[in-house]
Design a protein around this motif. Structure first.
Motif, PDB file in Angstrom:
ATOM      1  N   LEU A  29      -3.176   3.656  -5.521  1.00  0.00           N
ATOM      2  CA  LEU A  29      -2.389   2.547  -6.040  1.00  0.00           C
ATOM      3  C   LEU A  29      -2.448   2.517  -7.564  1.00  0.00           C
ATOM      4  N   GLY A  30      -3.607   2.779  -8.126  1.00  0.00           N
ATOM      5  CA  GLY A  30      -3.738   2.808  -9.577  1.00  0.00           C
ATOM      6  C   GLY A  30      -2.845   3.873 -10.199  1.00  0.00           C
ATOM      7  N   GLN A  31      -2.770   5.038  -9.571  1.00  0.00           N
ATOM      8  CA  GLN A  31      -1.899   6.100 -10.077  1.00  0.00           C
ATOM      9  C   GLN A  31      -0.432   5.676 -10.038  1.00  0.00           C
ATOM     10  N   ALA A  32      -0.052   4.950  -8.990  1.00  0.00           N
ATOM     11  CA  ALA A  32       1.326   4.460  -8.906  1.00  0.00           C
ATOM     12  C   ALA A  32       1.620   3.484 -10.042  1.00  0.00           C
ATOM     13  N   LEU A  33       0.672   2.589 -10.319  1.00  0.00           N
ATOM     14  CA  LEU A  33       0.855   1.634 -11.407  1.00  0.00           C
ATOM     15  C   LEU A  33       0.944   2.344 -12.756  1.00  0.00           C
ATOM     16  N   TRP A 227       6.071  -8.097  12.412  1.00  0.00           N
ATOM     17  CA  TRP A 227       6.495  -8.876  11.250  1.00  0.00           C
ATOM     18  C   TRP A 227       5.424  -9.910  10.922  1.00  0.00           C
ATOM     19  N   ASP A 228       4.847  -9.796   9.758  1.00  0.00           N
ATOM     20  CA  ASP A 228       3.828 -10.750   9.328  1.00  0.00           C
ATOM     21  C   ASP A 228       4.353 -11.541   8.143  1.00  0.00           C
ATOM     22  N   GLU A 229       4.068 -12.845   8.127  1.00  0.00           N
ATOM     23  CA  GLU A 229       4.389 -13.627   6.942  1.00  0.00           C
ATOM     24  C   GLU A 229       3.465 -13.163   5.812  1.00  0.00           C
ATOM     25  N   GLN A 230       4.063 -12.717   4.718  1.00  0.00           N
ATOM     26  CA  GLN A 230       3.270 -12.159   3.622  1.00  0.00           C
ATOM     27  C   GLN A 230       4.151 -11.956   2.394  1.00  0.00           C
ATOM     28  N   PHE A 231       3.500 -11.806   1.243  1.00  0.00           N
ATOM     29  CA  PHE A 231       4.207 -11.291   0.073  1.00  0.00           C
ATOM     30  C   PHE A 231       4.475  -9.813   0.325  1.00  0.00           C
ATOM     31  N   ALA A 232       5.741  -9.432   0.258  1.00  0.00           N
ATOM     32  CA  ALA A 232       6.107  -8.075   0.642  1.00  0.00           C
ATOM     33  C   ALA A 232       6.293  -7.130  -0.538  1.00  0.00           C
ATOM     34  N   ARG A 233       6.726  -7.670  -1.688  1.00  0.00           N
ATOM     35  CA  ARG A 233       7.096  -6.752  -2.775  1.00  0.00           C
ATOM     36  C   ARG A 233       7.134  -7.489  -4.102  1.00  0.00           C
ATOM     37  N   LEU A 234       6.753  -6.783  -5.153  1.00  0.00           N
ATOM     38  CA  LEU A 234       6.812  -7.292  -6.514  1.00  0.00           C
ATOM     39  C   LEU A 234       8.081  -6.757  -7.177  1.00  0.00           C
ATOM     40  N   ALA A 235       8.786  -7.635  -7.876  1.00  0.00           N
ATOM     41  CA  ALA A 235      10.010  -7.245  -8.577  1.00  0.00           C
ATOM     42  C   ALA A 235       9.826  -7.409 -10.077  1.00  0.00           C
ATOM     43  N   GLY A 272       8.196   4.235  -1.197  1.00  0.00           N
ATOM     44  CA  GLY A 272       6.787   3.922  -1.052  1.00  0.00           C
ATOM     45  C   GLY A 272       5.931   4.785  -1.965  1.00  0.00           C
ATOM     46  N   MET A 273       5.140   4.143  -2.808  1.00  0.00           N
ATOM     47  CA  MET A 273       4.338   4.877  -3.792  1.00  0.00           C
ATOM     48  C   MET A 273       2.859   4.884  -3.460  1.00  0.00           C
ATOM     49  N   SER A 274       2.431   3.961  -2.608  1.00  0.00           N
ATOM     50  CA  SER A 274       1.009   3.889  -2.272  1.00  0.00           C
ATOM     51  C   SER A 274       0.830   3.059  -1.015  1.00  0.00           C
ATOM     52  N   TYR A 275       0.809   3.708   0.149  1.00  0.00           N
ATOM     53  CA  TYR A 275       0.472   3.033   1.396  1.00  0.00           C
ATOM     54  C   TYR A 275       1.291   1.755   1.585  1.00  0.00           C
ATOM     55  N   ASP A 276       2.607   1.942   1.735  1.00  0.00           N
ATOM     56  CA  ASP A 276       3.560   0.867   2.021  1.00  0.00           C
ATOM     57  C   ASP A 276       3.887  -0.008   0.809  1.00  0.00           C
ATOM     58  N   VAL A 277       3.408   0.339  -0.375  1.00  0.00           N
ATOM     59  CA  VAL A 277       3.755  -0.433  -1.562  1.00  0.00           C
ATOM     60  C   VAL A 277       5.001   0.160  -2.211  1.00  0.00           C
ATOM     61  N   ASN A 278       5.993  -0.684  -2.440  1.00  0.00           N
ATOM     62  CA  ASN A 278       7.117  -0.293  -3.282  1.00  0.00           C
ATOM     63  C   ASN A 278       7.441  -1.429  -4.229  1.00  0.00           C
ATOM     64  N   PHE A 279       8.263  -1.132  -5.206  1.00  0.00           N
ATOM     65  CA  PHE A 279       8.584  -2.087  -6.250  1.00  0.00           C
ATOM     66  C   PHE A 279      10.098  -2.157  -6.413  1.00  0.00           C
TER      67      PHE A 279
END
Length: 295
Positions: A29-33, A227-235, A272-279
């Motif tokens: 995740l750090g590398q993706a950031l 489907w889980d209620e959650q924060f899904a993505r940062l914009a 997806g850049m790190s285990y289901d994380v996208n931006f």
């Protein structure tokens, strides 16, 4: 402007202070950031937590074993907390509690900062943080790895725009009322869209300082997807999306480009850049006409 319902800011929100991810793969995740232009600048003094910064944007990657043990069901990286920059943290916290928010017990150990927080979507936390000219909240808990912790912005005008939040079927009205009552958010007219994705209901935070997109499951997701209620993505907002895509693609940031999602002047979505994380990138130029432009 007068203090109308449209402009109400009962918690004194000034913007997003930081976004925190829980991660079992913090290096990935750090590398993706870093590909997005963030720089690792500090490590927590007693936990496996790292602070990344770009301009005034802060992202925290939390790989603390004790924290992860509280969420054994979380296998991928997930947004766990949002810190809102407020004028007066104690006053904002008292307001939220009076409005029915659930207080979140802090886990501050000796010599660690005690930041007030309330329960958010799913297991997430909404922290309330105030800034002071001679004091940074990060100075207490973190050791800086670089002599000058301020970092330039890779893409001109890049800023936190908001978050996408998955909600259960029929729960949009509940969350819209929750954010209106506690934070002064208001629902934008149906059909208002930012970026390239058409789904959901858009909430505008006080002064347009952040936005939330509430998305219920539809189509196959109603039956075939967990489907889980959650924060899904940062914009992120940016004045020039094509330029941003070009700059980031040169740094090996992959973007969706298919029949459902492809970059255009309104926005773009990373793969997806790190285990289901996208931006997400959203056309937004606060200097021109306030934070965010609808279409």
């Amino acid at each position: 402007m007068s203090d109308t319902d449209e402009d109400a800011n009962p918690a004194g929100i000034q913007g997003i202070e930081f976004v925190e991810y829980l991660s079992r793969q913090p290096d990935t995740l750090g590398q993706a950031l870093e590909r997005l232009g963030f720089r690792p600048i500090a490590r927590h003094r007693s936990r496996a937590v790292r602070l990344y910064r770009q301009g005034t944007m802060n992202v925290i990657v939390n790989a603390d074993a004790d924290t992860l043990a509280e969420y054994p069901e979380i296998e991928s990286d997930r947004i766990h907390a949002i810190a809102l920059h407020v004028a007066d943290a104690a006053q904002a916290y008292d307001h939220c509690i009076r409005q029915g928010a659930r207080p979140v017990p802090t886990r501050a150990a000796a010599m660690e900062l005690n930041i007030p927080g309330i329960g958010g979507i799913g297991d997430s936390v909404l922290y309330l943080v105030e800034r002071r000219p001679s004091f940074s909240i990060y100075d207490v808990d973190f050791d800086y790895e670089v002599p000058f912790p301020d970092t330039p912005v890779l893409v001109p005008g890049l800023h936190f725009f908001g978050l996408v939040q998955y909600v259960d079927p029929g729960r949009t009205a509940y969350w819209a009322e929750f954010y209106a009552r506690l934070l002064g958010c208001r629902v934008l007219p149906p059909g208002t869209r930012f970026g390239i994705l058409p789904n959901g209901t858009i909430l505008r935070g006080p002064g347009g300082r952040f936005h939330l997109q509430l998305v219920e499951p539809s189509g196959d997701a109603l039956f075939d997807v967990k489907w889980d209620e959650q924060f899904a993505r940062l914009a992120f907002g940016v004045p020039d999306v094509p330029r941003a895509v070009q700059t980031l693609a040169a740094r090996a940031v992959p973007f969706d480009d298919n029949e459902f999602s492809h970059p255009d002047p309104h926005g773009a979505m990373t793969m997806g850049m790190s285990y289901d994380v996208n931006f997400e990138l959203v056309h937004s130029d606060p200097a021109a006409s306030g934070p965010g432009q609808a279409r």
